[in-house]
Motif scaffolding. Sequence first.
Motif, mmCIF file in Angstrom:
data_model
loop_
_atom_site.group_PDB
_atom_site.id
_atom_site.type_symbol
_atom_site.label_atom_id
_atom_site.label_comp_id
_atom_site.label_asym_id
_atom_site.label_seq_id
_atom_site.Cartn_x
_atom_site.Cartn_y
_atom_site.Cartn_z
ATOM 1 N N GLU A 1 0.210 7.563 -8.821
ATOM 2 C CA GLU A 1 -0.493 6.882 -9.335
ATOM 3 C C GLU A 1 -1.196 7.157 -10.219
ATOM 4 O O GLU A 1 -1.333 8.087 -10.190
ATOM 5 C CB GLU A 1 -0.723 5.745 -8.718
ATOM 6 C CG GLU A 1 -2.041 6.226 -7.531
ATOM 7 C CD GLU A 1 -2.408 5.705 -6.560
ATOM 8 O OE1 GLU A 1 -1.181 3.784 -6.167
ATOM 9 O OE2 GLU A 1 -2.999 5.158 -6.257
ATOM 10 N N ARG B 1 -3.421 9.623 -2.233
ATOM 11 C CA ARG B 1 -4.415 8.420 -1.596
ATOM 12 C C ARG B 1 -3.014 7.742 -0.445
ATOM 13 O O ARG B 1 -2.056 7.679 -1.601
ATOM 14 C CB ARG B 1 -4.751 7.404 -2.989
ATOM 15 C CG ARG B 1 -5.170 5.863 -1.702
ATOM 16 C CD ARG B 1 -5.659 5.004 -3.119
ATOM 17 N NE ARG B 1 -4.313 4.666 -3.475
ATOM 18 C CZ ARG B 1 -3.553 3.334 -3.384
ATOM 19 N NH1 ARG B 1 -3.829 2.360 -2.026
ATOM 20 N NH2 ARG B 1 -2.929 2.534 -3.508
ATOM 21 N N THR C 1 -1.663 4.240 0.835
ATOM 22 C CA THR C 1 -1.101 3.480 1.612
ATOM 23 C C THR C 1 -0.969 2.609 2.221
ATOM 24 O O THR C 1 -0.697 3.102 2.947
ATOM 25 C CB THR C 1 0.279 3.126 0.163
ATOM 26 O OG1 THR C 1 0.657 3.290 1.232
ATOM 27 C CG2 THR C 1 -0.137 3.565 -1.211
ATOM 28 N N ASP C 2 -1.833 1.238 2.225
ATOM 29 C CA ASP C 2 -1.238 0.184 3.069
ATOM 30 C C ASP C 2 0.169 0.913 4.045
ATOM 31 O O ASP C 2 -0.276 0.001 5.025
ATOM 32 C CB ASP C 2 -1.768 -1.198 3.141
ATOM 33 C CG ASP C 2 -3.356 -1.219 2.257
ATOM 34 O OD1 ASP C 2 -3.968 -0.688 2.609
ATOM 35 O OD2 ASP C 2 -3.323 -2.062 1.641
ATOM 36 N N LYS D 1 0.732 8.908 -2.150
ATOM 37 C CA LYS D 1 0.521 8.774 -3.481
ATOM 38 C C LYS D 1 0.222 9.514 -4.021
ATOM 39 O O LYS D 1 -1.385 9.691 -3.668
ATOM 40 C CB LYS D 1 0.597 7.166 -4.081
ATOM 41 C CG LYS D 1 1.577 6.617 -3.561
ATOM 42 C CD LYS D 1 1.601 5.138 -4.205
ATOM 43 C CE LYS D 1 2.620 4.197 -4.367
ATOM 44 N NZ LYS D 1 3.033 2.530 -5.192
#
Length: 215
Positions: A117, A195, A197-198, A203
């Motif tokens: 991302e 990072r 993610t929930d 990512k």
Amino acid sequence: MKRRFLPVAVAITASTALLLTGCGSSGGDDDSLGKAKGTGGGGEDASAPASPSPKPAGIKRPEVKLPKSFQVEFAGWTNSDPKLQAIMDDGKERLLASYAAIIKGDPQHSALAYYSEGDALRTGTAWVKGFSDRDLTLIGKGRVYQPQPRISPDGSGTLFYCVDEGKGSTKDTKTGKVTATPAGDAFVLYRTKLRKTDEGVWKTTMVQTERRACK
């Protein structure tokens, strides 16, 4: 500026010039992106390819497969800390997705988008397009070693690793011409930021590469 797309690792650096200048390693916690420990050699790592990474329950991730014409070995790709192992697993899949996208000639490859991302997605897409625009694919072998994962105080992750693409080449899909990676440009240090993610996927948000920073 005219860019010359060279085989495998060299092409990574050539097509990520904006990434390298736009993602500096100075200031704050990001100092960790500026240096890597133990990049003086990869001979101590296990030579056996890494086993397929276990996929967390409840998360449907894309399966990334490479053809027999281009294989990648991940040496020493294990960590006793499951949190750090998770970073390594998703970082591994992101690199494999990049290679798979080049081989398929698809800058919009779904797995590359899944594991990337932000800047990493933009520069990764541009890198793949550099190959597809020139009808180039990858053949041979790559070796990824000396992974260095870390979780920063802000909860983000970093992953450094070395790539040896000395046995990799590019092949023109129209003419069949094969160009080997120059020996002096075969070793590349990757510095990546991730990072979580929930859903629990790490990512990749940023990638820096430096030629000849590994041996």
